[in-house]
Scaffold this motif. Structure first.
Motif, PDB file in Angstrom:
ATOM      1  N   TRP A 172       4.961  -0.231   6.873  1.00  0.00           N
ATOM      2  CA  TRP A 172       5.733  -1.685   6.261  1.00  0.00           C
ATOM      3  C   TRP A 172       5.270  -1.848   4.890  1.00  0.00           C
ATOM      4  CZ3 TRP A 172       9.553  -3.730   9.158  1.00  0.00           C
ATOM      5  CH2 TRP A 172       9.783  -3.270  10.428  1.00  0.00           C
ATOM      6  N   ASN A 173       6.000  -2.468   4.240  1.00  0.00           N
ATOM      7  CA  ASN A 173       5.550  -2.931   2.718  1.00  0.00           C
ATOM      8  C   ASN A 173       4.610  -4.058   3.111  1.00  0.00           C
ATOM      9  OD1 ASN A 173       5.539  -2.614  -0.193  1.00  0.00           O
ATOM     10  ND2 ASN A 173       7.140  -4.338  -0.246  1.00  0.00           N
ATOM     11  N   ASP A 174       3.789  -4.256   2.051  1.00  0.00           N
ATOM     12  CA  ASP A 174       2.834  -5.329   1.931  1.00  0.00           C
ATOM     13  C   ASP A 174       2.533  -5.643   0.451  1.00  0.00           C
ATOM     14  OD1 ASP A 174       0.485  -3.944   1.223  1.00  0.00           O
ATOM     15  OD2 ASP A 174       0.725  -2.952   3.000  1.00  0.00           O
ATOM     16  N   PRO A 175       2.167  -6.678   0.533  1.00  0.00           N
ATOM     17  CA  PRO A 175       1.697  -7.376  -0.980  1.00  0.00           C
ATOM     18  C   PRO A 175       0.366  -6.951  -1.632  1.00  0.00           C
ATOM     19  CG  PRO A 175       1.378  -9.490   0.585  1.00  0.00           C
ATOM     20  CD  PRO A 175       2.155  -8.010   1.405  1.00  0.00           C
ATOM     21  N   LEU A 219      -1.273  -0.640  -3.400  1.00  0.00           N
ATOM     22  CA  LEU A 219      -0.612  -0.407  -4.712  1.00  0.00           C
ATOM     23  C   LEU A 219       0.195   0.888  -4.253  1.00  0.00           C
ATOM     24  CD1 LEU A 219      -3.514  -0.449  -7.351  1.00  0.00           C
ATOM     25  CD2 LEU A 219      -1.491  -1.928  -7.030  1.00  0.00           C
ATOM     26  N   MET A 220       1.357   0.898  -4.954  1.00  0.00           N
ATOM     27  CA  MET A 220       2.342   1.989  -4.466  1.00  0.00           C
ATOM     28  C   MET A 220       1.547   3.323  -4.720  1.00  0.00           C
ATOM     29  SD  MET A 220       6.180   0.485  -6.013  1.00  0.00           S
ATOM     30  CE  MET A 220       5.585   0.982  -7.521  1.00  0.00           C
ATOM     31  N   SER A 221       0.591   3.494  -5.765  1.00  0.00           N
ATOM     32  CA  SER A 221       0.124   4.727  -5.952  1.00  0.00           C
ATOM     33  C   SER A 221      -0.819   4.890  -4.659  1.00  0.00           C
ATOM     34  CB  SER A 221      -0.797   4.580  -7.045  1.00  0.00           C
ATOM     35  OG  SER A 221      -1.715   3.774  -7.392  1.00  0.00           O
ATOM     36  N   TYR A 222      -1.352   3.873  -4.053  1.00  0.00           N
ATOM     37  CA  TYR A 222      -2.312   4.167  -2.808  1.00  0.00           C
ATOM     38  C   TYR A 222      -1.477   4.640  -1.709  1.00  0.00           C
ATOM     39  CZ  TYR A 222      -5.602   3.270   0.697  1.00  0.00           C
ATOM     40  OH  TYR A 222      -6.276   3.271   1.984  1.00  0.00           O
ATOM     41  N   VAL A 223      -0.251   4.005  -1.547  1.00  0.00           N
ATOM     42  CA  VAL A 223       0.614   4.349  -0.334  1.00  0.00           C
ATOM     43  C   VAL A 223       0.833   5.824  -0.411  1.00  0.00           C
ATOM     44  CG1 VAL A 223       2.760   3.925   0.566  1.00  0.00           C
ATOM     45  CG2 VAL A 223       1.543   1.889   0.173  1.00  0.00           C
ATOM     46  N   LEU A 258       8.414   4.913  -2.104  1.00  0.00           N
ATOM     47  CA  LEU A 258       9.590   4.260  -2.975  1.00  0.00           C
ATOM     48  C   LEU A 258      10.603   3.544  -1.879  1.00  0.00           C
ATOM     49  CD1 LEU A 258      10.380   6.282  -5.838  1.00  0.00           C
ATOM     50  CD2 LEU A 258       9.341   3.843  -6.034  1.00  0.00           C
ATOM     51  N   GLN A 259      10.747   4.194  -0.599  1.00  0.00           N
ATOM     52  CA  GLN A 259      11.648   3.626   0.310  1.00  0.00           C
ATOM     53  C   GLN A 259      10.774   2.600   1.016  1.00  0.00           C
ATOM     54  OE1 GLN A 259      13.035   6.469   3.335  1.00  0.00           O
ATOM     55  NE2 GLN A 259      13.999   5.053   4.343  1.00  0.00           N
ATOM     56  N   VAL A 260       9.714   2.793   1.277  1.00  0.00           N
ATOM     57  CA  VAL A 260       8.782   1.357   1.690  1.00  0.00           C
ATOM     58  C   VAL A 260       8.965   0.291   0.886  1.00  0.00           C
ATOM     59  CG1 VAL A 260       6.406   0.507   2.363  1.00  0.00           C
ATOM     60  CG2 VAL A 260       7.180   2.930   3.094  1.00  0.00           C
ATOM     61  N   HIS A 261       8.858   0.584  -0.514  1.00  0.00           N
ATOM     62  CA  HIS A 261       8.693  -0.529  -1.526  1.00  0.00           C
ATOM     63  C   HIS A 261      10.179  -1.194  -1.722  1.00  0.00           C
ATOM     64  CE1 HIS A 261       7.443  -2.553  -5.210  1.00  0.00           C
ATOM     65  NE2 HIS A 261       8.655  -2.081  -5.735  1.00  0.00           N
ATOM     66  N   HIS A 262      11.270  -0.229  -1.599  1.00  0.00           N
ATOM     67  CA  HIS A 262      12.480  -0.699  -1.881  1.00  0.00           C
ATOM     68  C   HIS A 262      12.945  -1.382  -0.536  1.00  0.00           C
ATOM     69  CE1 HIS A 262      12.501   0.106  -6.236  1.00  0.00           C
ATOM     70  NE2 HIS A 262      12.313   1.441  -5.621  1.00  0.00           N
ATOM     71  N   ASP A 263      12.924  -0.770   0.476  1.00  0.00           N
ATOM     72  CA  ASP A 263      13.768  -1.237   1.729  1.00  0.00           C
ATOM     73  C   ASP A 263      12.588  -2.213   2.894  1.00  0.00           C
ATOM     74  OD1 ASP A 263      15.699   0.337   0.971  1.00  0.00           O
ATOM     75  OD2 ASP A 263      15.208   2.193   2.066  1.00  0.00           O
ATOM     76  N   PHE A 311      -6.555   2.916   6.990  1.00  0.00           N
ATOM     77  CA  PHE A 311      -6.185   3.066   5.607  1.00  0.00           C
ATOM     78  C   PHE A 311      -5.574   1.768   4.906  1.00  0.00           C
ATOM     79  CE2 PHE A 311      -5.372   7.590   6.089  1.00  0.00           C
ATOM     80  CZ  PHE A 311      -6.386   8.316   5.205  1.00  0.00           C
ATOM     81  N   GLY A 312      -5.726   0.867   5.818  1.00  0.00           N
ATOM     82  CA  GLY A 312      -5.290  -0.671   5.352  1.00  0.00           C
ATOM     83  C   GLY A 312      -3.760  -0.769   5.343  1.00  0.00           C
ATOM     84  N   LEU A 313      -3.043   0.188   5.791  1.00  0.00           N
ATOM     85  CA  LEU A 313      -1.613   0.120   5.672  1.00  0.00           C
ATOM     86  C   LEU A 313      -1.142  -0.564   6.808  1.00  0.00           C
ATOM     87  CD1 LEU A 313      -0.573   3.733   4.237  1.00  0.00           C
ATOM     88  CD2 LEU A 313      -0.998   1.171   3.221  1.00  0.00           C
TER      89      LEU A 313
END
Length: 94
Positions: free
Chosen positions: A26-29, A32-36, A56-61, A84-86
């Motif tokens: 899931w996306n979270d605030p 960072l995208m680079s970390y994911v 990018l799919q996580v980020h956008h969707d 990993f903190g995700l």
């Protein structure tokens, strides 16, 4: 007289007929995208292109199915993603 074994209850048959499980990230605030993308490359061994696409799919969707498989494997992946903190969950495919 001996009873016939229950063929449908054998572990091999159950595993082959059981629906696969999905790992959802899931996306979270926080992350960072680079970390994911790094986590997807380092943990799953994905290519940079595949890791970037999934990130990018996580980020956008807001979420993405990263992989699917047996319940035990996906449970392990969920715990790893938490390490990993995700934010990650699992669900059984319909």
């Amino acid at each position: 007289m001996t009873a016939m074994p229950d063929v449908l209850s054998s572990p091999e048959i159950r595993e082959s007929t059981e629906k696969a499980w999905r790992l959802i990230v899931w996306n979270d605030p926080v992350n960072l995208m680079s970390y994911v993308s790094y986590v997807f490359r380092s943990y799953f061994g994905f290519s940079p292109e595949k890791a970037e696409k999934l990130m990018l799919q996580v980020h956008h969707d807001g979420f993405c199915t990263v992989r699917s498989g047996a319940r035990e494997a996906i449970e392990s992946d969920v715990h790893a993603m938490h390490g990993f903190g995700l934010q990650a969950t699992m669900t059984q495919e319909a």
